[in-house]
Design a protein around this motif. Structure first.
Motif, PDB file in Angstrom:
ATOM      1  N   TRP A 107      -0.340   7.132   3.792  1.00 53.05           N
ATOM      2  CA  TRP A 107      -0.923   5.810   3.541  1.00 53.05           C
ATOM      3  C   TRP A 107       0.173   4.850   3.087  1.00 53.05           C
ATOM      4  O   TRP A 107       0.944   5.171   2.185  1.00 53.05           O
ATOM      5  CB  TRP A 107      -2.020   5.891   2.463  1.00 53.05           C
ATOM      6  N   GLY A 108       0.200   3.706   3.704  1.00 54.01           N
ATOM      7  CA  GLY A 108       1.152   2.683   3.289  1.00 54.01           C
ATOM      8  C   GLY A 108       2.542   2.859   3.848  1.00 54.01           C
ATOM      9  O   GLY A 108       3.425   2.015   3.628  1.00 54.01           O
ATOM     10  N   ALA A 109       2.764   3.949   4.575  1.00 51.54           N
ATOM     11  CA  ALA A 109       4.089   4.141   5.171  1.00 51.54           C
ATOM     12  C   ALA A 109       4.259   3.156   6.327  1.00 51.54           C
ATOM     13  O   ALA A 109       3.305   2.849   7.037  1.00 51.54           O
ATOM     14  CB  ALA A 109       4.223   5.574   5.683  1.00 51.54           C
ATOM     15  N   GLY A 110       5.451   2.678   6.475  1.00 49.78           N
ATOM     16  CA  GLY A 110       5.690   1.695   7.532  1.00 49.78           C
ATOM     17  C   GLY A 110       5.466   2.283   8.903  1.00 49.78           C
ATOM     18  O   GLY A 110       4.801   1.698   9.756  1.00 49.78           O
ATOM     19  N   HIS A 111       5.998   3.490   9.111  1.00 50.73           N
ATOM     20  CA  HIS A 111       5.911   4.092  10.436  1.00 50.73           C
ATOM     21  C   HIS A 111       4.875   5.192  10.430  1.00 50.73           C
ATOM     22  O   HIS A 111       4.884   6.065   9.570  1.00 50.73           O
ATOM     23  CB  HIS A 111       7.273   4.679  10.837  1.00 50.73           C
ATOM     24  N   ILE A 112       3.988   5.142  11.370  1.00 52.57           N
ATOM     25  CA  ILE A 112       3.023   6.223  11.509  1.00 52.57           C
ATOM     26  C   ILE A 112       3.082   6.731  12.946  1.00 52.57           C
ATOM     27  O   ILE A 112       2.966   5.962  13.893  1.00 52.57           O
ATOM     28  CB  ILE A 112       1.591   5.766  11.149  1.00 52.57           C
TER      29      ILE A 112
ATOM     30  N   MET B   1       9.677   0.639   5.068  1.00 52.68           N
ATOM     31  CA  MET B   1       8.765  -0.350   4.525  1.00 52.68           C
ATOM     32  C   MET B   1       7.534   0.334   3.955  1.00 52.68           C
ATOM     33  O   MET B   1       6.945   1.194   4.588  1.00 52.68           O
ATOM     34  CB  MET B   1       8.338  -1.298   5.644  1.00 52.68           C
ATOM     35  N   THR B   2       7.146  -0.008   2.770  1.00 52.21           N
ATOM     36  CA  THR B   2       5.925   0.536   2.204  1.00 52.21           C
ATOM     37  C   THR B   2       4.996  -0.603   1.814  1.00 52.21           C
ATOM     38  O   THR B   2       5.422  -1.747   1.654  1.00 52.21           O
ATOM     39  CB  THR B   2       6.206   1.405   0.970  1.00 52.21           C
ATOM     40  N   THR B   3       3.743  -0.269   1.639  1.00 55.32           N
ATOM     41  CA  THR B   3       2.732  -1.261   1.318  1.00 55.32           C
ATOM     42  C   THR B   3       2.136  -0.931  -0.036  1.00 55.32           C
ATOM     43  O   THR B   3       1.942   0.238  -0.360  1.00 55.32           O
ATOM     44  CB  THR B   3       1.615  -1.219   2.385  1.00 55.32           C
ATOM     45  N   GLN B   4       1.845  -1.940  -0.812  1.00 54.88           N
ATOM     46  CA  GLN B   4       1.197  -1.714  -2.098  1.00 54.88           C
ATOM     47  C   GLN B   4      -0.322  -1.750  -1.912  1.00 54.88           C
ATOM     48  O   GLN B   4      -0.837  -2.629  -1.214  1.00 54.88           O
ATOM     49  CB  GLN B   4       1.616  -2.801  -3.097  1.00 54.88           C
ATOM     50  N   PRO B   5      -1.032  -0.795  -2.546  1.00 53.11           N
ATOM     51  CA  PRO B   5      -2.491  -0.836  -2.452  1.00 53.11           C
ATOM     52  C   PRO B   5      -3.045  -2.073  -3.155  1.00 53.11           C
ATOM     53  O   PRO B   5      -2.452  -2.574  -4.111  1.00 53.11           O
ATOM     54  CB  PRO B   5      -2.912   0.452  -3.167  1.00 53.11           C
ATOM     55  N   ALA B  45      -2.684  -1.642   6.209  1.00 50.19           N
ATOM     56  CA  ALA B  45      -2.300  -0.278   5.785  1.00 50.19           C
ATOM     57  C   ALA B  45      -3.464   0.692   5.931  1.00 50.19           C
ATOM     58  O   ALA B  45      -3.314   1.803   6.447  1.00 50.19           O
ATOM     59  CB  ALA B  45      -1.803  -0.300   4.342  1.00 50.19           C
ATOM     60  N   ALA B  48      -4.261   1.243   9.674  1.00 51.36           N
ATOM     61  CA  ALA B  48      -3.310   2.153  10.330  1.00 51.36           C
ATOM     62  C   ALA B  48      -3.548   3.592   9.889  1.00 51.36           C
ATOM     63  O   ALA B  48      -3.595   4.513  10.702  1.00 51.36           O
ATOM     64  CB  ALA B  48      -1.871   1.732   9.998  1.00 51.36           C
TER      65      ALA B  48
END
Lengths: 181, 94
Positions: A107-112, B1-5, B45, B48
Motif C-alpha cells: 500500500w502506498g508504494a509508488g510501483h506496483i 515514491m511513497t504515499t501518506q495515508p 493509493a 492502486a
C-alpha cells in the motif's frame, strides 16, 4: 455420477471400487491442499496424503453427511498435516498491525507490479505460515464457503474472514518481497 | 515514491484496507460500500492497492476453473494408489 455420500457408504461396506472412484475424484484436490502447506523438500508430503486416504477407509462409516464429503476429507487432511508438522510448534500467530501489514503488501508504494503469475503465487503460498496457507487454499483455491472453511478449521466464520484477509495481505507481502527483498 | 495515508470521504486509508476483503468479495453493506467507493474515487493509493489485491484474488479464483491435472512427477496413479491402500488395509497386499 454417483454422489460422494453414496461412495462413502459403499466404502464403509468394504467395496474397493467405491474407494478407487472416491480417490480418483478427489486426489488432485487433496494433494494440492497438502502441497500448499508444505515446503519443497518436506519428506512427509506424500505420507500426509496417504494417511488421509487410509483414514477415509477406516472412518467412512462415521461420515454422517452433516457437512459435505469434501469438507470432511479436507478436515481429515488438515489434521494429518498438523500431525506431521507437530502442531504445537507451528501456528501461533502474532497478529501484525493491519496498517504495517498493508505497507509490507505494497500500500502506498509508488510501483506496483502489473499482474500475478499463478505458478509463483502457488509456490509462495506454500512458504506462508500454515494459519494463512490453509485458509487461502480452502477459500480461494478450493472455493469452499466461509461456513465450510470454518468447519474444516474448527473456528467461527468471523475468524475465517479475518484470517483470509490477513492471509491475502501476507501473500501480497511475500510476493512483493520476492521481487524487492 | 511513497504515499501518506489520509482521510477522504470520511474514511481513512487504513479503514479502507480493513474493508478491502469484503469489498472484493462483494460482501459490504450498501452504506459502507458507498463510503469506500467515495474514498476510492479520490485516492490513487487505495485504488492502486485495491486493484492489485483484487487481481491476486482473481488469479487464485482462476485456478478454481482450471482443469485439474495430476502433477507430472506423480509416479503412481490415484487409482493404483487407492487399490494399494485398500488391499493393504485388508491385509492382502502382495
Amino acid at each position: 455420477m454417483e454422489t460422494d455420500e453414496a461412495l462413502l457408504a459403499r466404502i464403509a461396506g468394504g467395496e474397493e471400487d467405491a474407494f478407487v472412484t472416491f480417490v480418483e475424484r478427489h486426489h488432485a484436490r487433496l494433494e494440492r491442499f497438502v502441497a500448499c502447506q508444505t515446503r519443497p523438500g518436506d519428506s512427509w508430503r506424500e505420507d500426509a496424503v496417504q494417511d488421509t486416504l487410509v483414514t477415509v477407509l477406516e472412518r467412512a462409516h462415521t461420515f454422517e453427511g452433516r457437512s459435505s464429503a469434501v469438507t470432511w476429507l479436507l478436515g481429515i487432511a488438515r489434521f494429518k498435516v498438523l500431525h506431521h508438522r507437530q502442531r504445537r510448534a507451528r501456528s501461533r500467530e502474532v497478529p501484525e498491525d493491519l496498517a504495517a501489514l498493508g505497507a509490507r503488501a505494497g500500500w502506498g508504494a509508488g510501483h506496483i507490479e502489473a499482474a500475478y503469475e499463478l505458478g509463483r503465487v502457488l509456490e509462495t503460498i506454500s512458504t506462508l505460515p500454515p494459519i494463512h496457507s490453509e485458509v487461502l487454499v480452502l477459500r480461494d483455491l478450493e472455493g469452499l464457503s466461509t461456513r465450510e472453511a470454518a468447519e474444516v478449521l474448527g473456528v467461527q466464520e468471523a475468524a475465517v474472514k479475518s484470517r483470509l484477509h490477513r492471509a491475502r495481505l501476507h501473500l501480497m507481502a511475500a510476493l512483493r518481497e520476492e521481487v524487492e527483498p | 515514491m511513497t504515499t501518506q495515508p489520509k482521510t477522504i470521504a470520511g474514511l481513512h486509508c487504513f479503514d479502507v484496507l480493513e474493508h478491502l476483503d469484503d469489498y472484493v468479495d462483494a460482501a459490504l453493506p450498501d452504506d459502507v460500500l458507498a463510503r469506500v467507493e467515495a474514498h476510492l474515487a479520490q485516492c490513487d493509493a487505495c485504488t492502486a492497492f485495491g486493484g492489485r489485491y483484487a487481481g491476486l484474488v482473481a488469479t487464485l479464483h482462476a485456478q478454481l476453473s482450471a482443469p485439474r491435472v495430476p502433477p507430472p512427477e506423480a509416479e503412481t496413479s490415484p487409482g493404483d494408489l487407492a487399490r494399494a491402500l485398500f488391499r493393504k488395509s485388508r491385509g492382502d497386499e502382495g
